[in-house]
Design an enzyme around this catalytic site. Structure first.
Site: not given
Length: 274
Positions: A126-128, A130, A225
């Site tokens: 998961l990106d930072k 999220s 996104r």
């Protein structure tokens, strides 16, 4: 050429393993660095990391014997996850899905996973910014079994966007939109411009028109996104709730737990289907 022939033969026979996979306390990159620094020995001889390690060999890091044969032997049992750690973690915002200890926000330190007796890594990312469900494991088979699009393991997300999407937006998101992501080809990062695969997108709450639920079986970098951006929607928050039949049940933000028996059975089914 002879080295690669020997390596392929060793892999095919199941009698040997790459050395950098046998240092459970280190990430793969740091294992390579330890080998290059001469800190690793095999049967008392400083190892160069090029020759696969055979069963029965003693592997030492800084003079400390590494327990590796039982873990590697378990990998031959394609239907069992019993010898490995499988954990679920509610990732807070601000945690980075990396094992790089030089990054203070790395998930291993922030989640307290560096205290475990097996080295774990995230299955996907998961990106930072999220939040939500992350799986971590010490089982190297998990990524192939759970992440390949052909396995069709569902990932579900709750996504808040900056405006209420139109019916046209929802239809386009479901059918697929063209986005640019980065793909790994021949160990190089290359841009990939392609349409996303059809997926489920719905507005689950009529009283919250900016809230969407996405269910995906592919996992391109920052996919949701970029899908939203392709329709002029900006993601305000992104939260993963489900992955391959595993949920956040029993967790609070920042907490983690071993998978339940039911969840482990789902993982075993995926491993058996590899």
């Amino acid at each position: 050429m002879r080295f690669f022939v020997l390596l392929l033969a060793a892999r095919a026979s199941g009698l040997a393993v790459r050395l950098n996979k046998l240092l459970p306390g280190l990430s793969r990159r740091k294992a390579d660095a330890a080998i290059a620094d001469g800190r690793v020995t095999v049967d008392g001889v400083v190892a160069d990391g090029r020759t696969p390690v055979e069963r029965g060999s003693e592997v030492c890091l800084d003079g400390e014997t590494q327990v590796w044969e039982e873990r590697e032997a378990a990998k031959a049992d394609l239907t069992s996850s019993d010898a490995f750690l499988y954990l679920k973690y509610w990732k807070p915002a601000g945690v980075t899905c990396t094992s790089d200890r030089d990054d203070a926000s790395n998930v291993i330190a922030r989640g307290g996973f560096d205290a475990l007796d097996q080295r774990v890594f995230t299955v996907g990312r998961l990106d930072k910014p999220s939040t939500g469900l992350l799986l971590l494991t010490s089982d190297g088979r998990a990524c192939e079994a759970l992440l390949r699009p052909s396995r069709k393991k569902e990932k579900r997300y709750l996504v808040e966007v900056d405006r209420a999407p139109t019916a046209g937006d929802l239809r386009a998101l479901r059918e697929g939109v063209t986005i640019e992501t980065v793909a790994q080809r021949d160990r190089r990062a290359k841009p990939l411009v392609a349409k996303t695969k059809p997926c489920e997108v719905r507005a689950p709450n009529a009283k919250a028109p900016r809230l969407l639920e996405f269910t995906l079986t592919e996992g391109r970098n920052r996919q949701i996104r970029k899908m939203c951006a392709a329709r002029g929607l900006e993601v305000v928050s992104l939260h993963r709730t489900h992955f391959a039949g595993v949920t956040l049940d029993g967790l609070v933000a920042g907490g983690w737990a071993p998978l339940s028996a039911k969840e482990r059975r789902r993982v075993d089914a995926a491993l058996a289907d590899r």
